[in-house]
Design a protein around this motif. Structure first.
Motif, PDB file in Angstrom:
ATOM      1  N   VAL A   1       4.326   7.363   2.318  1.00 44.40           N
ATOM      2  CA  VAL A   1       4.698   6.166   3.071  1.00 44.40           C
ATOM      3  C   VAL A   1       4.376   4.945   2.223  1.00 44.40           C
ATOM      4  O   VAL A   1       3.234   4.785   1.770  1.00 44.40           O
ATOM      5  CB  VAL A   1       3.955   6.080   4.417  1.00 44.40           C
ATOM      6  N   SER A   2       5.393   4.105   1.992  1.00 44.37           N
ATOM      7  CA  SER A   2       5.187   2.840   1.286  1.00 44.37           C
ATOM      8  C   SER A   2       5.152   1.707   2.306  1.00 44.37           C
ATOM      9  O   SER A   2       5.997   1.654   3.206  1.00 44.37           O
ATOM     10  CB  SER A   2       6.316   2.580   0.281  1.00 44.37           C
ATOM     11  N   ILE A   3       4.186   0.837   2.167  1.00 43.19           N
ATOM     12  CA  ILE A   3       4.095  -0.352   3.018  1.00 43.19           C
ATOM     13  C   ILE A   3       4.480  -1.550   2.165  1.00 43.19           C
ATOM     14  O   ILE A   3       3.785  -1.882   1.207  1.00 43.19           O
ATOM     15  CB  ILE A   3       2.680  -0.529   3.589  1.00 43.19           C
ATOM     16  N   ILE A   4       5.614  -2.162   2.491  1.00 46.03           N
ATOM     17  CA  ILE A   4       6.082  -3.288   1.683  1.00 46.03           C
ATOM     18  C   ILE A   4       5.897  -4.595   2.451  1.00 46.03           C
ATOM     19  O   ILE A   4       6.008  -4.636   3.676  1.00 46.03           O
ATOM     20  CB  ILE A   4       7.560  -3.115   1.251  1.00 46.03           C
ATOM     21  N   GLN A   5       5.610  -5.642   1.707  1.00 43.89           N
ATOM     22  CA  GLN A   5       5.481  -6.986   2.257  1.00 43.89           C
ATOM     23  C   GLN A   5       6.735  -7.758   1.871  1.00 43.89           C
ATOM     24  O   GLN A   5       7.040  -7.913   0.692  1.00 43.89           O
ATOM     25  CB  GLN A   5       4.252  -7.679   1.675  1.00 43.89           C
TER      26      GLN A   5
ATOM     27  N   GLY B   1       8.964   5.765   5.247  1.00 35.66           N
ATOM     28  CA  GLY B   1       8.656   7.167   5.003  1.00 35.66           C
ATOM     29  C   GLY B   1       9.688   7.790   4.084  1.00 35.66           C
ATOM     30  O   GLY B   1      10.897   7.675   4.317  1.00 35.66           O
ATOM     31  N   HIS B   2       9.229   8.451   3.001  1.00 38.09           N
ATOM     32  CA  HIS B   2      10.124   8.951   1.963  1.00 38.09           C
ATOM     33  C   HIS B   2      10.248  10.472   2.003  1.00 38.09           C
ATOM     34  O   HIS B   2       9.544  11.167   2.746  1.00 38.09           O
ATOM     35  CB  HIS B   2       9.613   8.515   0.586  1.00 38.09           C
TER      36      HIS B   2
ATOM     37  N   ALA C   1       0.854  -1.192   0.000  1.00 46.85           N
ATOM     38  CA  ALA C   1       0.000   0.000   0.000  1.00 46.85           C
ATOM     39  C   ALA C   1       0.891   1.245   0.000  1.00 46.85           C
ATOM     40  O   ALA C   1       2.073   1.173   0.324  1.00 46.85           O
ATOM     41  CB  ALA C   1      -0.934   0.021   1.204  1.00 46.85           C
ATOM     42  N   THR C   2       0.299   2.378  -0.369  1.00 43.98           N
ATOM     43  CA  THR C   2       0.989   3.664  -0.321  1.00 43.98           C
ATOM     44  C   THR C   2       0.016   4.698   0.238  1.00 43.98           C
ATOM     45  O   THR C   2      -1.145   4.742  -0.166  1.00 43.98           O
ATOM     46  CB  THR C   2       1.464   4.113  -1.720  1.00 43.98           C
TER      47      THR C   2
END
Length: 402
Positions: free
Chosen positions: A395-399, A389-390, A126-127
């Motif tokens: 905000v990128s949520i990575i799996q 957090g960029h 998600a972003t």
């Protein structure tokens, strides 16, 4: 004195009343769960006897019919929510209570970690937008597996988002706040080097000062161990990202009520001729993380305005390993660090725009994720996801676990 005594008596009576109400509510819920569980056991026993008798018939048609009945029963149990969740008592604190709880219900994180493993690939789950596009995100602090506090550079507020990007709450804080962390109960611990304190903000935003530091001790980073309630604080005598042999740069551990437990400042080295010497471990302990299972501590130690190193220590404060740029490598410019549920150390590197993953021993390192924008704040979650957090306010949520 009479006024103070009356207030204390009111506080004590309220605490006793709250504890008694909670005891009654927990007992009521346990009683209901006990009845449901006993009924479930009786139904399960009857069903197993039925299964055993039908299996003895040896008919394929009967076995197929039985499988359908099993599926229907499992679906019914899932829909009826036969097993109810009982909340943990609120009045729990300290290592002794935690050990008793773990003896009763087991270690959730160890059970979860045993079921997770690194994926062969990483995907963006998600972003969400945490700040304006010209403000980089300096801090992400986990509240639950679906919610986190997010702060932008020099902003005078922090925002609570869920993983779908919905803004749930906004909380005003001082712009001089350098770092913050959440407790198990959801309170916020904030460090402010200008005022030289660690302050606790409860769920109703009532501030309480836990620790006041002397002049020349400036708190810049904090991490709360949600298992024990203890917290680590990074301290410096100057906000400059450089130090001399006279500088004071250290980490202190405090109990949940603000009592000092440990100081980590020096390491002892032995020379070729057997002589021992001590030197300061830290230059500028910008961010801290703790492995809540082993007690290992990871520190982002800035050595300059755009250079730094990862320092990993055991629970006694002894250095396990350091990582910085070598002659063959590019500049290492770490910003944030976190331990995931497998005990790996995850670091955001501004120079390479990589998220790097280290084994706790330091012998293995890999690039976990290549970011399109400069990564700063990171936070690992117990479901195997990582929030990043960029520099563009996203905000990128990575799996990266399965």
């Amino acid at each position: 004195g009479e006024s103070i005594r009356n207030k204390l008596e009111n506080i004590i009576s309220n605490l006793i009343a709250n504890a008694e109400n909670q005891r009654k509510e927990t007992a009521r819920q346990l009683s209901g769960t006990k009845e449901v569980t006993e009924d479930l056991i009786a139904r399960g026993t009857s069903f197993l006897e039925n299964v055993d008798s039908r299996l003895k018939l040896g008919s394929n048609l009967e076995i197929i019919h039985l499988e359908r009945e099993c599926s229907k029963l499992l679906m019914k149990m899932s829909e009826d929510h036969l097993i109810h969740h009982i909340p943990s008592p609120r009045f729990v604190g300290g290592e002794e209570s935690v050990e008793k709880l773990q003896a009763m219900v087991g270690d959730f994180y160890s059970d979860l970690a045993s079921s997770l493993k690194l994926m062969s690939y990483v995907r963006i789950d998600a972003t969400l937008t945490g700040c304006e596009s010209d403000i980089f995100i300096t801090k992400i602090c986990r509240v639950s597996d679906t919610e986190a506090w997010i702060k932008g550079f020099k902003e005078d507020e922090i925002k609570l988002f869920n993983k779908r990007g919905k803004l749930l709450k906004t909380l005003a804080i001082r712009p001089t706040c350098h770092d913050f962390s959440t407790t198990k109960s959801g309170s916020l611990l904030i460090v402010d080097p200008k005022l030289r304190w660690v302050q606790c903000l409860s769920s109703d935003n009532e501030p309480t000062t836990l620790v006041d530091f002397q002049e020349g001790q400036l708190p810049i980073s904090i991490y709360v161990n949600k298992t024990t309630g203890n917290f680590l604080v990074g301290l410096v005598d100057s906000l400059k990202h450089s130090s001399s042999f006279l500088s004071m740069r250290l980490i202190k551990k405090f109990s949940y009520d603000g009592q000092e437990l440990q100081t980590i400042q020096y390491q002892t080295k032995k020379s070729f001729f057997g002589r021992q010497s001590t030197s300061s471990i830290f230059t500028y302990p910008h961010r801290i993380a703790e492995n809540e299972q082993t007690g290992d501590i990871a520190v982002i130690n800035w050595t300059g305005d755009f250079t730094g190193e990862l320092v990993v220590l055991n629970k006694d404060g002894e250095v396990i390993f350091r990582h910085s740029n070598s002659a063959e490598e590019d500049t290492f410019s770490p910003w944030d660090v976190a331990f995931d549920v497998l005990g790996n150390i995850v670091v955001s590197d501004r120079y390479s725009r990589n998220i790097q993953l280290f084994k706790a021993s330091g012998r293995a390192k890999c690039v976990l994720h290549k970011c399109s924008f400069t990564p700063h704040a990171i936070e690992a979650f117990s479901d195997g996801k990582l929030w990043i957090g960029h520099s563009n306010g996203k905000v990128s949520i990575i799996q990266y676990m399965e």
